[in-house]
Design an enzyme around this catalytic site. Sequence first.
Site, PDB file in Angstrom:
ATOM      1  N   GLU A  77      12.921  15.978 -13.673  1.00  0.00           N
ATOM      2  CA  GLU A  77      11.507  16.185 -13.313  1.00  0.00           C
ATOM      3  C   GLU A  77      10.723  14.880 -13.396  1.00  0.00           C
ATOM      4  OE1 GLU A  77      10.281  18.809 -11.979  1.00  0.00           O
ATOM      5  OE2 GLU A  77      11.649  20.432 -12.531  1.00  0.00           O
ATOM      6  N   ARG A  81       9.086  13.283  -9.965  1.00  0.00           N
ATOM      7  CA  ARG A  81       7.622  13.301  -9.877  1.00  0.00           C
ATOM      8  C   ARG A  81       7.005  11.953 -10.249  1.00  0.00           C
ATOM      9  NH1 ARG A  81       5.826  19.512 -11.197  1.00  0.00           N
ATOM     10  NH2 ARG A  81       7.915  20.346 -11.360  1.00  0.00           N
ATOM     11  N   ASP A 210      20.314  22.866  -5.027  1.00  0.00           N
ATOM     12  CA  ASP A 210      19.558  22.417  -3.835  1.00  0.00           C
ATOM     13  C   ASP A 210      19.492  20.915  -3.530  1.00  0.00           C
ATOM     14  OD1 ASP A 210      17.866  22.141  -6.064  1.00  0.00           O
ATOM     15  OD2 ASP A 210      16.294  23.462  -5.341  1.00  0.00           O
ATOM     16  N   GLU A 344       8.738  24.772  -0.078  1.00  0.00           N
ATOM     17  CA  GLU A 344       9.965  24.648   0.733  1.00  0.00           C
ATOM     18  C   GLU A 344       9.866  25.227   2.149  1.00  0.00           C
ATOM     19  OE1 GLU A 344       9.894  25.707  -2.456  1.00  0.00           O
ATOM     20  OE2 GLU A 344      10.791  23.950  -3.415  1.00  0.00           O
ATOM     21  N   THR A 430      12.724  14.522  -3.112  1.00  0.00           N
ATOM     22  CA  THR A 430      12.652  15.986  -3.173  1.00  0.00           C
ATOM     23  C   THR A 430      11.298  16.490  -3.645  1.00  0.00           C
ATOM     24  OG1 THR A 430      13.913  17.962  -3.757  1.00  0.00           O
ATOM     25  CG2 THR A 430      13.560  16.326  -5.516  1.00  0.00           C
TER      26      THR A 430
HETATM   27  C1  DMJ Z   1       9.636  20.554  -6.757  1.00  0.00           C
HETATM   28  O1  DMJ Z   1       9.485  19.949  -8.000  1.00  0.00           O
HETATM   29  C2  DMJ Z   1      10.780  19.929  -5.996  1.00  0.00           C
HETATM   30  O2  DMJ Z   1      10.662  20.263  -4.642  1.00  0.00           O
HETATM   31  C3  DMJ Z   1      12.125  20.357  -6.503  1.00  0.00           C
HETATM   32  O3  DMJ Z   1      13.167  19.853  -5.692  1.00  0.00           O
HETATM   33  C4  DMJ Z   1      12.213  21.861  -6.519  1.00  0.00           C
HETATM   34  N1  DMJ Z   1      11.096  22.485  -7.181  1.00  0.00           N
HETATM   35  C5  DMJ Z   1       9.755  22.029  -6.935  1.00  0.00           C
HETATM   36  C6  DMJ Z   1       9.002  22.767  -5.846  1.00  0.00           C
HETATM   37  O4  DMJ Z   1       9.296  24.068  -5.654  1.00  0.00           O
END
Ligand code: DMJ
Length: 449
Positions: A77, A81, A210, A344, A430
């Site tokens: 995370e 982020r 994912d 998503e 992501t």
């Molecule tokens: C985000 O932090 C990122 O997209 C991660 O890959 C998956 N979860 C959240 C959003 O749903």
Amino acid sequence: KHAWDNYKRYAWGLNELKPISKQGHSSNLFGNIQGATIVDALDTLYIMEMKEEFKEAKEWVEKNLDFNVNAEISVFEVNIRFVGGLLSAYYLSGEEVFRKKAVELGEKLLPAFNTPTGIPWALLNIKSGIGRNWPWASGGSSILAEFGTLHLEFVHLSHLSGNPVFAEKVMNIRKVLNRLDKPEGLYPNYLNPSSGQWGQHHVSIGGLGDSFYEYLLKAWLMSDKTDEEGKKMYYDAVQAIQTHLIRKSSGGLTYIAEWKGGLLEHKMGHLTCFAGGMFALGADGAPNDKTGHHIELGAEIARTCHESYDRTSMKLGPEAFRFDGGVEAIATRQNEKYYILRPEVIETYMYMWRLTHDPKYRQWGWEAVEALEKHCRVDGGYSGIRDVYNNHESHDDVQQSFFLSETLKYLYLLFSEDDLLPFEHWVFNTEAHPLPVLHKDDGNKEENQ
Ligand code: DMJ
């Protein structure tokens, strides 16, 4: 602006906003690192030309963003982020403070790789350097979607710092994965960092799996298509996913199931919906003349995910939906009916729009905007919803930082021209933080300049 202004008003400097109780929200994912919403939103503010807000956010980063804290954090995370957010802010604005902070934080994350295999721990105390895994993870394993979602940021950290150590760490993850046998060519979600063996044979293109797949493709694209290993791993994985996980419902909806030791669970998570965009983005390089097929697959997943929204009362999608027991694209369990402002589905609309220009993707995106305004917007910002099948909103009182970094950015890009962050030059991490493609002649260019 409504999301940002309320964060600023009620939760400035804290990680996230509670828009109903109008106060800060702290998540244990970031330990006591602060300011997640600020760092996650920097590039969104920049792209949306919210100059005053970007300036305030930059000043906060300069004065207050502090990694010298005694905090146990989620490596994944914090990487997607904070490191991702800082890197994008640097590449977009050229402001040195963001580069410096990104590298400083990257260095703090390095002790996570001190395991017998070099597969990093999920959790790390950034003061003591002690790591461990989630107590719930199968047999003490690290998680595929966590250790597999460091590659893009770490390659850029090496590029910007001149220190090869970051790229070496993520290349070693690839090496470990390539040595292992894969059941039916699939990657289980769990890998033990000490033994180097898989945990439970659970495979998912949603939660826990994912973004590992996403980063294989994007590593290849970000390398200006020179990373042949990433390319091969991606297309081989997609082949196995198609054979073993992708199914069509009797009503004609294509979905991606979960695989548990050879048995399929006919459930698709909201998180899995990103894969529509991924298939379309990877279509161009697909082997054996499969370009059209990969675009079509992307379009089918987009349609299924749109149905998952359309079949609710609020026109916002549930956390997970099923294709069994007589239902299609509908959540049947109470604890899967929530929507937490996730991006998503909109992300997939944005990729499909850019790659096909079929106007239905803008229409679907606009339906989502209207639903967000109607059901998620509250006086104090935007909130998630506990049950999207209900006619009355029960708000969860969290404005997730990814709402600003991803959901709103992808919506903005869906309604912008293609030359705003064009795919030839940028890949999105992501968390939707754009990182530049490292063109083959970048090194020389820098020397020349
Ligand atoms: C985000 O932090 C990122 O997209 C991660 O890959 C998956 N979860 C959240 C959003 O749903």
